[in-house]
Design a protein around this motif. Structure first.
Motif, PDB file in Angstrom:
ATOM      1  N   ARG A 266       8.926   8.409 -15.516  1.00  0.00           N
ATOM      2  CA  ARG A 266       8.847   6.939 -15.505  1.00  0.00           C
ATOM      3  C   ARG A 266      10.036   6.332 -14.773  1.00  0.00           C
ATOM      4  NH1 ARG A 266       6.901   5.697 -21.776  1.00  0.00           N
ATOM      5  NH2 ARG A 266       4.905   6.861 -21.648  1.00  0.00           N
ATOM      6  N   ILE A 267      11.212   6.863 -15.057  1.00  0.00           N
ATOM      7  CA  ILE A 267      12.402   6.355 -14.375  1.00  0.00           C
ATOM      8  C   ILE A 267      12.308   6.632 -12.882  1.00  0.00           C
ATOM      9  CG2 ILE A 267      14.910   6.587 -14.183  1.00  0.00           C
ATOM     10  CD1 ILE A 267      14.984   7.282 -17.136  1.00  0.00           C
ATOM     11  N   SER A 268      11.797   7.793 -12.524  1.00  0.00           N
ATOM     12  CA  SER A 268      11.683   8.150 -11.115  1.00  0.00           C
ATOM     13  C   SER A 268      10.676   7.254 -10.390  1.00  0.00           C
ATOM     14  CB  SER A 268      11.257   9.615 -10.988  1.00  0.00           C
ATOM     15  OG  SER A 268      11.111   9.981  -9.638  1.00  0.00           O
ATOM     16  N   VAL A 269       9.543   6.985 -11.008  1.00  0.00           N
ATOM     17  CA  VAL A 269       8.530   6.134 -10.368  1.00  0.00           C
ATOM     18  C   VAL A 269       9.042   4.709 -10.219  1.00  0.00           C
ATOM     19  CG1 VAL A 269       6.224   5.149 -10.627  1.00  0.00           C
ATOM     20  CG2 VAL A 269       6.601   7.566 -11.115  1.00  0.00           C
TER      21      VAL A 269
ATOM     22  N   LEU B 162       9.992  11.652  -2.565  1.00  0.00           N
ATOM     23  CA  LEU B 162       8.807  10.800  -2.692  1.00  0.00           C
ATOM     24  C   LEU B 162       9.169   9.346  -2.947  1.00  0.00           C
ATOM     25  CD1 LEU B 162       6.535  13.164  -4.822  1.00  0.00           C
ATOM     26  CD2 LEU B 162       6.414  12.732  -2.374  1.00  0.00           C
ATOM     27  N   GLY B 163      10.411   8.978  -2.750  1.00  0.00           N
ATOM     28  CA  GLY B 163      10.819   7.592  -2.950  1.00  0.00           C
ATOM     29  C   GLY B 163      11.810   7.120  -1.905  1.00  0.00           C
TER      30      GLY B 163
ATOM     31  N   LEU C 228       0.819  -1.206   0.000  1.00  0.00           N
ATOM     32  CA  LEU C 228       0.000   0.000   0.000  1.00  0.00           C
ATOM     33  C   LEU C 228       0.856   1.261   0.000  1.00  0.00           C
ATOM     34  CD1 LEU C 228      -2.875  -0.995   2.455  1.00  0.00           C
ATOM     35  CD2 LEU C 228      -2.899  -0.944  -0.042  1.00  0.00           C
ATOM     36  N   PHE C 229       1.960   1.231   0.733  1.00  0.00           N
ATOM     37  CA  PHE C 229       2.843   2.396   0.772  1.00  0.00           C
ATOM     38  C   PHE C 229       3.459   2.647  -0.605  1.00  0.00           C
ATOM     39  CE2 PHE C 229       5.137   4.576   4.490  1.00  0.00           C
ATOM     40  CZ  PHE C 229       5.108   5.778   3.822  1.00  0.00           C
ATOM     41  N   THR C 230       3.857   1.582  -1.292  1.00  0.00           N
ATOM     42  CA  THR C 230       4.428   1.727  -2.636  1.00  0.00           C
ATOM     43  C   THR C 230       3.401   2.290  -3.604  1.00  0.00           C
ATOM     44  OG1 THR C 230       5.854  -0.185  -2.198  1.00  0.00           O
ATOM     45  CG2 THR C 230       5.615   0.507  -4.491  1.00  0.00           C
ATOM     46  N   LEU C 231       2.162   1.811  -3.514  1.00  0.00           N
ATOM     47  CA  LEU C 231       1.102   2.307  -4.397  1.00  0.00           C
ATOM     48  C   LEU C 231       0.841   3.796  -4.157  1.00  0.00           C
ATOM     49  CD1 LEU C 231      -1.115   1.761  -6.487  1.00  0.00           C
ATOM     50  CD2 LEU C 231      -2.612   1.074  -4.599  1.00  0.00           C
TER      51      LEU C 231
ATOM     52  N   ALA D 130       3.721   5.901  -5.580  1.00  0.00           N
ATOM     53  CA  ALA D 130       3.672   6.019  -7.037  1.00  0.00           C
ATOM     54  C   ALA D 130       2.608   7.026  -7.466  1.00  0.00           C
ATOM     55  CB  ALA D 130       3.404   4.644  -7.653  1.00  0.00           C
ATOM     56  N   LEU D 131       1.440   6.977  -6.834  1.00  0.00           N
ATOM     57  CA  LEU D 131       0.381   7.936  -7.168  1.00  0.00           C
ATOM     58  C   LEU D 131       0.792   9.359  -6.801  1.00  0.00           C
ATOM     59  CD1 LEU D 131      -2.794   5.944  -6.019  1.00  0.00           C
ATOM     60  CD2 LEU D 131      -1.958   6.279  -8.352  1.00  0.00           C
ATOM     61  N   GLY D 132       1.459   9.514  -5.659  1.00  0.00           N
ATOM     62  CA  GLY D 132       1.928  10.836  -5.262  1.00  0.00           C
ATOM     63  C   GLY D 132       2.964  11.393  -6.223  1.00  0.00           C
ATOM     64  N   GLN D 133       3.868  10.543  -6.695  1.00  0.00           N
ATOM     65  CA  GLN D 133       4.863  10.999  -7.672  1.00  0.00           C
ATOM     66  C   GLN D 133       4.221  11.410  -8.985  1.00  0.00           C
ATOM     67  OE1 GLN D 133       7.854   7.812  -7.833  1.00  0.00           O
ATOM     68  NE2 GLN D 133       9.339   9.317  -7.143  1.00  0.00           N
TER      69      GLN D 133
END
Length: 303
Positions: A132-135, A190-191, A106-109, A112-115
């Protein structure tokens, strides 16, 4: 001049208007009065005006002095807000204590949405980062934090190198400093930083508990002639309430209560705007007050 004198010398009727008369009643009275009073004509017989000064004053009164409609008071939704807060608190607590896999997924999802939302706002300004590379790099940070903590801190430089190679060799247009900076900002804030919550949650995760399956299925095992659980069923499970999960829960709870305490303290005692002592903070939060900040910190420390 004679016409003006005639209008001036014409006797005016007194108007008595009750305060509680409605606008429609006043307009109706004006129409009836205009019918009773004769029209004004000049010497040639042409119609000059079909309303006297009193009728005009009455009509203008209905147009300019209409009573303002009372503002409808918004009903307070305090009970609904409290219920929503409790529901969100229970949901977050269940998420924190759900286990490493559910917590990380859930944290990863959400990351990704926040990024994607962050890069969408950046692209609206005319800056186009390597989103894309960042996500993908951020998702890899969460996965390695869970399954390979020793390799976790290698992911950021690898993803950064990949992004720079793409900017320099694969992009058709010349990249700008803003595009490179926003790419690393999203990847880092954000990562990389949020992925450490996954590692914190694993603190004390080596505690295991025996399963309660054997007592529950004992009648079935006796009927099948077995005394032990089958080999494919787990004998132990990882205890979901770890020291790291407790640390995360209380940290996030302090953040939430700090926000609540700051809101009520600022609403009750707030007088000095935060921008009076810090222009940057006042620009970011123009409605925040110094008293609210002090109240939020005190409430958090008390908790």
């Amino acid at each position: 001049d004679e016409l003006k004198k005639e209008i001036k010398d014409k006797p005016k009727k007194k108007l008595i208007i009750v305060d509680n008369m409605s606008v429609g009643a006043v307009q109706k009275l004006a129409v009836e009065q205009s019918k009773k009073e004769p029209a004004i004509t000049n010497k040639q017989g042409d119609l000059v005006s079909d309303q006297t000064e009193s009728t005009k004053a009455l009509v203008s009164m209905t147009e300019s002095e209409q009573p303002a409609a009372p503002a409808k008071k918004k009903k307070k939704k305090g009970g609904r807000s409290v219920l929503f807060g409790l529901t969100m608190g229970i949901a977050v607590a269940g998420w924190v204590y759900s286990g490493n896999y559910v917590f990380t997924t859930l944290f990863t999802l959400m990351t990704a949405l926040g990024q994607l939302e962050y890069y969408r706002m950046v692209m609206e300004t005319g800056v186009y980062p390597a989103r894309r590379i960042s996500v993908l790099g951020a998702c890899a940070m969460f996965v390695t934090a869970l399954f390979a903590p020793d390799l976790h801190q290698i992911v950021l430089p690898v993803a950064s190198t990949w992004a720079m190679i793409w900017f320099l060799t694969m992009r058709r247009s010349v990249s700008t400093i803003g595009e490179i900076a926003t790419t690393f900002t999203g990847m880092f804030y954000l990562g990389y930083i949020p992925s450490f919550w996954v590692r914190i949650r694993q603190l004390g995760g080596d505690i295991v508990q025996p399963t309660r399956l054997a007592p529950l299925v004992k009648p079935l095992l006796d009927r099948l002639g077995q005394k032990k659980l089958p080999a494919f069923l787990p004998k132990t499970i990882q205890f979901p309430i770890t020291a790291g999960a407790n640390f995360i829960f209380w940290t996030w709870l302090c953040i939430a209560f700090s926000d609540v305490g700051g809101y009520f303290a600022g609403r009750k005692f707030g007088k000095t705007k935060l921008g009076a002592i810090s222009p940057a903070a006042g620009k970011t939060s123009p409605n925040k007050t110094v008293e609210g900040v002090i109240g939020g910190c005190a409430f958090c420390m008390f908790l």
